[in-house]
Write a protein that holds these residues in place. Sequence first.
Motif, short mmCIF file in Angstrom:
data_model
loop_
_atom_site.label_atom_id
_atom_site.label_comp_id
_atom_site.label_asym_id
_atom_site.label_seq_id
_atom_site.Cartn_x
_atom_site.Cartn_y
_atom_site.Cartn_z
N THR A 233 0.84 -1.19 0.00
CA THR A 233 0.00 0.00 0.00
C THR A 233 0.88 1.26 0.00
OG1 THR A 233 -1.95 0.96 1.05
CG2 THR A 233 -0.27 0.16 2.53
N VAL A 234 0.28 2.39 -0.32
CA VAL A 234 1.06 3.63 -0.45
C VAL A 234 0.96 4.46 0.83
CG1 VAL A 234 1.11 5.85 -1.67
CG2 VAL A 234 0.93 3.74 -2.96
N GLY A 235 2.10 5.03 1.23
CA GLY A 235 2.13 5.96 2.36
C GLY A 235 2.82 7.24 1.92
N ALA A 236 3.00 8.19 2.85
CA ALA A 236 3.60 9.48 2.46
C ALA A 236 4.30 10.15 3.63
CB ALA A 236 2.50 10.39 1.92
N SER A 237 5.16 11.08 3.28
CA SER A 237 5.75 11.94 4.31
C SER A 237 4.81 13.14 4.49
CB SER A 237 7.11 12.46 3.84
OG SER A 237 6.91 13.41 2.79
N ARG A 238 5.05 13.87 5.56
CA ARG A 238 4.23 15.07 5.75
C ARG A 238 4.52 16.10 4.67
NH1 ARG A 238 3.58 18.27 11.40
NH2 ARG A 238 3.51 20.36 10.55
N GLY A 239 5.76 16.08 4.18
CA GLY A 239 6.11 17.00 3.10
C GLY A 239 5.17 16.82 1.92
N ALA A 240 4.90 15.56 1.56
CA ALA A 240 4.01 15.27 0.43
C ALA A 240 2.57 15.66 0.76
CB ALA A 240 4.10 13.80 0.06
N CYS A 241 2.16 15.41 2.01
CA CYS A 241 0.77 15.75 2.41
C CYS A 241 0.60 17.26 2.43
CB CYS A 241 0.45 15.17 3.78
SG CYS A 241 0.56 13.38 3.87
N ASP A 242 1.57 17.96 3.05
CA ASP A 242 1.47 19.43 3.13
C ASP A 242 1.43 20.06 1.74
OD1 ASP A 242 1.44 19.51 5.86
OD2 ASP A 242 3.56 20.00 6.10
N ALA A 243 2.14 19.43 0.80
CA ALA A 243 2.17 19.99 -0.56
C ALA A 243 0.88 19.68 -1.32
CB ALA A 243 3.38 19.42 -1.30
N GLY A 244 -0.01 18.91 -0.72
CA GLY A 244 -1.30 18.61 -1.36
C GLY A 244 -1.23 17.47 -2.36
N GLN A 251 -0.19 9.97 5.96
CA GLN A 251 1.04 10.48 6.59
C GLN A 251 1.63 9.52 7.62
OE1 GLN A 251 0.94 14.56 8.12
NE2 GLN A 251 2.41 13.94 9.69
N ILE A 252 2.93 9.32 7.47
CA ILE A 252 3.68 8.44 8.38
C ILE A 252 4.66 9.31 9.16
CG2 ILE A 252 5.44 6.60 8.43
CD1 ILE A 252 3.95 5.54 5.84
N GLY A 253 4.75 9.09 10.45
CA GLY A 253 5.73 9.85 11.23
C GLY A 253 5.22 10.22 12.60
N GLN A 254 5.94 11.12 13.20
CA GLN A 254 5.64 11.54 14.57
C GLN A 254 4.21 12.00 14.74
OE1 GLN A 254 8.59 14.37 16.06
NE2 GLN A 254 6.98 15.37 17.21
N THR A 255 3.72 12.77 13.78
CA THR A 255 2.34 13.25 13.88
C THR A 255 1.43 12.51 12.89
OG1 THR A 255 3.14 15.08 12.52
CG2 THR A 255 2.73 15.56 14.82
N GLY A 256 1.92 11.42 12.34
CA GLY A 256 1.12 10.58 11.45
C GLY A 256 1.04 9.19 12.03
N LYS A 257 1.01 8.19 11.16
CA LYS A 257 0.91 6.80 11.64
C LYS A 257 2.30 6.25 11.97
CE LYS A 257 -3.54 5.74 10.15
NZ LYS A 257 -3.97 6.33 8.91
N VAL A 258 2.34 5.34 12.92
CA VAL A 258 3.57 4.60 13.22
C VAL A 258 3.43 3.24 12.54
CG1 VAL A 258 4.96 3.54 15.03
CG2 VAL A 258 3.91 5.78 15.40
N HIS A 275 9.87 12.08 10.41
CA HIS A 275 9.41 10.99 9.54
C HIS A 275 9.97 9.66 10.06
CE1 HIS A 275 7.71 9.14 6.01
NE2 HIS A 275 8.83 8.45 5.88
N LEU A 276 11.25 9.67 10.42
CA LEU A 276 11.88 8.43 10.93
C LEU A 276 11.14 7.90 12.15
CD1 LEU A 276 15.72 9.16 10.61
CD2 LEU A 276 14.09 8.48 8.85
N ALA A 277 10.59 8.83 12.95
CA ALA A 277 9.88 8.41 14.17
C ALA A 277 8.75 7.44 13.86
CB ALA A 277 9.32 9.64 14.89
N GLY A 278 8.22 7.51 12.65
CA GLY A 278 7.08 6.66 12.32
C GLY A 278 7.43 5.40 11.55
N MET A 279 8.69 5.28 11.07
CA MET A 279 8.96 4.13 10.20
C MET A 279 10.29 3.44 10.45
SD MET A 279 11.35 5.79 8.37
CE MET A 279 11.84 4.69 7.06
N SER A 280 11.11 3.98 11.37
CA SER A 280 12.47 3.45 11.50
C SER A 280 12.50 2.01 12.02
CB SER A 280 13.33 4.36 12.37
OG SER A 280 12.73 4.45 13.63
N ASN A 281 11.39 1.54 12.61
CA ASN A 281 11.37 0.15 13.08
C ASN A 281 10.89 -0.83 12.00
OD1 ASN A 281 12.36 0.65 15.62
ND2 ASN A 281 10.35 1.14 16.44
#
Length: 322
Positions: A233-244, A251-258, A275-281
């Motif tokens: 499935t497809v995920g995204a960084s906040r950079g991509a979400c913020d850019a619309g 969104q994956i990351g600290q303020t997105g999904k882990v 971003h790493l906070a949500g996917m580094s594991n």
Amino acid sequence: MVNRNVLVLGELKSGSLRSVSFEAIAAAQEIAGNGQVTAILIGEEIQGYSDEMIAYGADRVLTVEHKNLRNATSDGYAQALFKVMEEEQPDGLVFAHTALGKDLAPRVASRMDAGLVSDVTGIAREEETIVFTRPLFSGKAIEKKVITEGLMMATIRPNNIPPLDRDPSRSGKVESIDIEIENLRTMVKEIIHSKSDGVDLSEAKIIVAGGRGVKSAEGFGPLQELAEVLGGTVGASRGACDAGFCDYSLQIGQTGKVVTPDLYIACGISGAIQHLAGMSNSKLIIAINKDPEANIFHIADYGIVGDLFEVVPALVEEVKQM
Ligand code: FAD
């Protein structure tokens, strides 16, 4: 060997059981030792799901059906759970670490005066004692915790505790509990699904994630194609979400999904700490970035320095040949 009676809440999403429910059964079996694991299913018209819970290791299933439980609310589900707990007097209670589990578990723990360990990624039995492992500070530290007395409660992070092998020949008793669900303070009137509603990112085994480097909503096309051929499935960084370029639900990351998938392919993502906070594991990380100095390469298992618009279609072709 210990002998505990453990309850585990099965969770439904879009008409099927969430796979983390099966992982929660495996966790409950570890806590139970030689005791009994009872799955609880709450909702409306849920009888059809009991066999699957048994196939994945539940010894018994309790169903609680009521028209006011059609859509999950922590108020309604808590009423149902309190009734079950009163009748069952369990030694343990396991939830998935999902929006529902995160909401319900503290409510139940507080009412039952129980110890709760949340976001558990590992469980070990050391003689009589159960040791829970959980990550802290976005995965930078690991904590090992025990519940010293009374009811033992835990929420299980998806994709970390392997489910037991599915065995459809297993048998178990299915019982229903009658309950009046009343005086609900909140009720779901309508659910409006977002466009991206598909596989839940937190349970996905393969994620192809795009960042600002994807450049546009259309730029996600090749990533979608790669996800499809890989069964992911497809995920995204906040950079991509913020850019619309995509919906915030990706969104994956600290303020997105882990997420902790088996494979995470980061395309055009710089690797900011949030971003790493949500996917580094994630179990295996592949990064595609045209900047060889990009921070994402520090945590990637494999890195491809190149233009994602060349690399991703080439990967799609390769996978198709396999
Ligand atoms: P950029 O940092 O702009 O990186 C784009 C990358 O794409 C670059 O490395 C570039 O080299 C590469 N690139 C460009 N074109 C190509 C191409 N054609 N081929 C290959 N590579 C290419 N971010 C999150 O992701 N999730 C969060 O949950 C999150 N929470 C945050 C919370 C707070 C409080 C704050 C302050 C920030 C948060 N952020 C979060 C934002 C984070 O700091 C970064 O701004 C964001 O992750 C950057 O997104 P990006 O990597 O997509 O974009």
